[in-house]
Design an enzyme around this catalytic site. Structure first.
Site, mmCIF file in Angstrom:
data_model
loop_
_atom_site.group_PDB
_atom_site.id
_atom_site.type_symbol
_atom_site.label_atom_id
_atom_site.label_comp_id
_atom_site.label_asym_id
_atom_site.label_seq_id
_atom_site.Cartn_x
_atom_site.Cartn_y
_atom_site.Cartn_z
ATOM 1 N N ILE A 9 7.120 28.971 -5.685
ATOM 2 C CA ILE A 9 7.825 28.174 -4.534
ATOM 3 C C ILE A 9 6.734 28.267 -3.402
ATOM 4 C CG2 ILE A 9 8.840 30.382 -3.334
ATOM 5 C CD1 ILE A 9 11.451 28.575 -2.981
ATOM 6 N N GLY A 11 3.827 27.243 -3.525
ATOM 7 C CA GLY A 11 2.968 25.847 -3.584
ATOM 8 C C GLY A 11 3.666 24.482 -2.961
ATOM 9 N N LEU A 79 7.288 26.569 -11.892
ATOM 10 C CA LEU A 79 6.221 25.769 -11.348
ATOM 11 C C LEU A 79 4.974 26.843 -11.136
ATOM 12 C CD1 LEU A 79 7.957 23.632 -8.522
ATOM 13 C CD2 LEU A 79 8.005 23.234 -11.135
ATOM 14 N N SER A 83 -3.098 26.463 -11.091
ATOM 15 C CA SER A 83 -2.962 25.154 -11.181
ATOM 16 C C SER A 83 -4.142 24.175 -11.077
ATOM 17 C CB SER A 83 -2.131 24.696 -10.227
ATOM 18 O OG SER A 83 -2.556 24.835 -8.905
ATOM 19 N N SER A 124 1.543 18.951 -17.510
ATOM 20 C CA SER A 124 0.471 18.319 -16.989
ATOM 21 C C SER A 124 -0.150 16.989 -17.527
ATOM 22 C CB SER A 124 -0.649 19.238 -16.324
ATOM 23 O OG SER A 124 -1.733 18.520 -15.904
ATOM 24 N N GLU A 126 -3.059 16.252 -17.768
ATOM 25 C CA GLU A 126 -4.642 16.972 -18.516
ATOM 26 C C GLU A 126 -4.353 17.408 -19.672
ATOM 27 O OE1 GLU A 126 -7.235 17.381 -16.508
ATOM 28 O OE2 GLU A 126 -6.471 16.493 -14.893
ATOM 29 N N TYR A 148 -7.351 24.992 -18.317
ATOM 30 C CA TYR A 148 -5.932 24.535 -17.679
ATOM 31 C C TYR A 148 -5.227 23.764 -18.608
ATOM 32 C CZ TYR A 148 -2.719 22.238 -14.600
ATOM 33 O OH TYR A 148 -1.596 21.725 -14.125
ATOM 34 N N LYS A 152 -1.513 24.443 -20.335
ATOM 35 C CA LYS A 152 -0.377 23.415 -19.962
ATOM 36 C C LYS A 152 -0.026 23.018 -21.443
ATOM 37 C CE LYS A 152 0.542 23.807 -15.910
ATOM 38 N NZ LYS A 152 1.746 24.476 -15.399
ATOM 39 N N HIS A 178 -0.249 14.422 -8.291
ATOM 40 C CA HIS A 178 0.518 14.254 -7.045
ATOM 41 C C HIS A 178 0.238 15.142 -5.645
ATOM 42 C CE1 HIS A 178 2.726 16.959 -9.534
ATOM 43 N NE2 HIS A 178 3.150 17.369 -8.460
ATOM 44 N N ARG A 183 -0.680 20.037 -0.166
ATOM 45 C CA ARG A 183 -1.333 20.425 -1.194
ATOM 46 C C ARG A 183 -2.498 21.591 -0.852
ATOM 47 N NH1 ARG A 183 -2.165 19.965 -6.792
ATOM 48 N NH2 ARG A 183 -3.109 18.151 -7.283
HETATM 49 P P1 NAP Z 1 0.274 24.889 -6.239
HETATM 50 O O1 NAP Z 1 0.398 24.435 -4.816
HETATM 51 O O2 NAP Z 1 -1.107 25.307 -6.804
HETATM 52 O O3 NAP Z 1 1.240 26.053 -6.513
HETATM 53 C C1 NAP Z 1 1.100 26.898 -7.594
HETATM 54 C C2 NAP Z 1 2.122 28.262 -7.460
HETATM 55 O O4 NAP Z 1 2.072 29.042 -8.763
HETATM 56 C C3 NAP Z 1 1.807 28.866 -6.258
HETATM 57 O O5 NAP Z 1 3.264 29.171 -5.603
HETATM 58 C C4 NAP Z 1 1.385 30.342 -6.679
HETATM 59 O O6 NAP Z 1 1.667 31.447 -5.843
HETATM 60 C C5 NAP Z 1 1.948 30.491 -8.002
HETATM 61 N N1 NAP Z 1 1.064 31.195 -9.181
HETATM 62 C C6 NAP Z 1 -0.185 31.061 -9.222
HETATM 63 N N2 NAP Z 1 -0.676 31.963 -9.987
HETATM 64 C C7 NAP Z 1 0.463 32.891 -10.337
HETATM 65 C C8 NAP Z 1 0.572 33.918 -10.761
HETATM 66 N N3 NAP Z 1 -0.232 34.698 -11.529
HETATM 67 N N4 NAP Z 1 1.876 34.749 -10.755
HETATM 68 C C9 NAP Z 1 2.972 33.966 -10.030
HETATM 69 N N5 NAP Z 1 2.815 33.057 -9.311
HETATM 70 C C10 NAP Z 1 1.328 32.483 -9.417
HETATM 71 O O7 NAP Z 1 0.754 24.059 -7.385
HETATM 72 P P2 NAP Z 1 1.470 22.660 -7.296
HETATM 73 O O8 NAP Z 1 0.801 21.324 -6.813
HETATM 74 O O9 NAP Z 1 2.725 22.994 -6.422
HETATM 75 O O10 NAP Z 1 1.891 22.295 -8.844
HETATM 76 C C11 NAP Z 1 3.278 22.852 -9.305
HETATM 77 C C12 NAP Z 1 2.967 23.023 -10.764
HETATM 78 O O11 NAP Z 1 2.895 21.643 -11.475
HETATM 79 C C13 NAP Z 1 1.965 23.877 -11.362
HETATM 80 O O12 NAP Z 1 2.272 24.431 -12.541
HETATM 81 C C14 NAP Z 1 0.958 22.889 -11.762
HETATM 82 O O13 NAP Z 1 0.013 23.519 -12.712
HETATM 83 C C15 NAP Z 1 1.836 21.712 -12.241
HETATM 84 N N6 NAP Z 1 1.347 20.380 -12.000
HETATM 85 C C16 NAP Z 1 0.819 20.054 -10.670
HETATM 86 C C17 NAP Z 1 0.156 18.613 -10.532
HETATM 87 C C18 NAP Z 1 -0.252 18.301 -9.152
HETATM 88 O O14 NAP Z 1 -0.855 16.961 -9.193
HETATM 89 N N7 NAP Z 1 0.110 18.972 -8.286
HETATM 90 C C19 NAP Z 1 0.094 17.940 -11.439
HETATM 91 C C20 NAP Z 1 0.608 18.262 -13.038
HETATM 92 C C21 NAP Z 1 1.157 19.416 -12.911
HETATM 93 P P3 NAP Z 1 0.596 32.061 -4.800
HETATM 94 O O15 NAP Z 1 0.697 31.194 -3.549
HETATM 95 O O16 NAP Z 1 1.095 33.544 -4.702
HETATM 96 O O17 NAP Z 1 -0.671 31.687 -5.287
#
Ligand code: NAP
Length: 326
Positions: A9, A11, A79, A83, A124, A126, A148, A152, A178, A183
């Site tokens: 949350i 993120g 989520l 990432s 993803s 990816e 990564y 996934k 996205h 971001r």
């Molecule tokens: P983001 O902004 O990087 O957020 C990642 C979240 O995961 C953060 O809340 C982070 O918490 C948490 N996290 C990371 N490592 C963790 C761990 N070891 N234990 C618990 N929490 C952890 O990612 P997003 O862009 O919102 O993306 C959300 C999801 O969609 C992710 O799974 C990402 O891989 C996937 N995704 C994203 C995209 C994109 O373009 N954005 C595309 C495809 C898939 P902290 O704040 O504590 O670090």
């Protein structure tokens, strides 16, 4: 009142999804790693006081079980993940282990203790990596090109296995890139916008980037989280590709931002250290199923999204310090 758990949350997507679910009347439980920090994404959206934040160790099934017993959620949106593709080459073990184990732990606890819970997993584009045919559909062949992507893909197949083997209502959204104001600043578009704004005030500053001759399918996060919610409202779980449907050259993104801010492209240099060991050349998805079957609507082209992002960044970070929001 329906109860939803959102991991990740803090993120980008977590914050926008929380806002969407609140607007639909959900009680939202946000899983975090540390309660003693600011949640700037939630603050930015003005919803930090409306969310119940909870610690939960996703490495531990016992911790997840406590969470489910305490809140009895109807829906879980998973989520949380390491990432970043780039960082996954530096931390492959952590990336693969966490991004896989956390999914497995949730599904196993749901299977054993409350199979009625609906589970959404963030997958993803990816995963498809070395692309053979475009556009990408859910059943296109997968050839991951990074730790990564491997992490996934393993989460993706675990969800499918638990759906097929145990009949759980679990699904994955295969999201293409996205973006939004929330971001993380280490991601390409946010970084370029933040740095470019700074460059308008510092004429000697150059921008160092990696390979700009690759194409990606980019969209807008606040619209993409709507698809996550729609997926869990279906009577039968199914996976969907969520994308804009076209790809755009990274060089064209930089040139659009630079043009808009009145900067010359000769201030961009390539840093070999920023090149990835393996990279996808071109990828875009097929959003027809998401539009026709899921009922998602999306018609923004990425230049429209860039206009929103540039404006929002200038408004919030007029100095252009890369707009660190997290
Ligand atoms: P983001 O902004 O990087 O957020 C990642 C979240 O995961 C953060 O809340 C982070 O918490 C948490 N996290 C990371 N490592 C963790 C761990 N070891 N234990 C618990 N929490 C952890 O990612 P997003 O862009 O919102 O993306 C959300 C999801 O969609 C992710 O799974 C990402 O891989 C996937 N995704 C994203 C995209 C994109 O373009 N954005 C595309 C495809 C898939 P902290 O704040 O504590 O670090």
């Amino acid at each position: 009142m329906r109860i939803a758990v959102i991991t990740g949350i803090s993120g980008q997507d977590g914050a926008y999804l929380a806002k969407l679910l609140l607007s639909k009347g959900y009680k939202v439980i946000g899983i975090v790693r540390n309660l003693n920090q600011r949640f700037v994404g939630l603050e930015y959206l003005g919803i930090e006081k409306d969310i119940t934040l909870e610690l939960c160790d996703l490495w531990e099934q016992a911790s997840i079980l406590r969470l489910l017993n305490k809140y009895k959620p109807d829906e879980i949106y998973n989520l949380a993940a390491q990432s970043s593709v780039g960082l996954s080459f530096e931390y492959p073990t952590e990336t693969i282990k966490f991004n896989f184990t956390s999914v497995l732990n949730f599904l196993e606890v749901i299977r054993q203790h409350n199979p009625a819970i609906k589970f959404y997993q963030a997958s993803s584009s990816e995963m498809y990596g070395k692309v053979v045919n475009l556009p990408i559909k859910v059943d296109s062949p997968m050839h991951p090109l990074s730790p990564y992507a491997i992490s996934k893909a393993s989460g993706f197949w675990t969800v499918i296995n638990y759906r097929e083997a145990f009949g759980l209502h679990c699904c994955t959204g295969i999201l293409f890139n996205h973006e939004s104001y929330l971001r993380s600043p280490n991601f390409f578009v946010k970084k370029v916008i933040g740095e470019a704004i700074k460059m308008t005030r510092q004429p000697d500053l150059m921008l160092k980037l990696g390979n700009l001759n690759v194409k990606r399918d980019f969209g807008y996060s606040p619209k993409y989280v709507e698809a996550m919610w729609l997926m869990l409202q279906r009577p039968k779980a199914k996976d969907f590709i969520i994308c804009s449907g076209t790809s755009i050259l990274l060089k064209d993104i930089v040139s659009y931002i630079f043009d808009k801010l009145g900067l010359a492209m000769n201030r961009v240099i390539t840093g070999d250290e920023l090149l990835r060991p393996t990279d996808i050349e071109n990828i875009y998805g097929d959003k027809d199923d998401a539009i026709n079957d899921l009922g998602w609507d999306y018609d923004l082209n990425f230049f429209q999204v860039l206009d929103i992002l540039i404006e929002e960044e200038i408004e919030n970070n007029p100095e252009g310090n890369a707009g660190t929001t997290r």
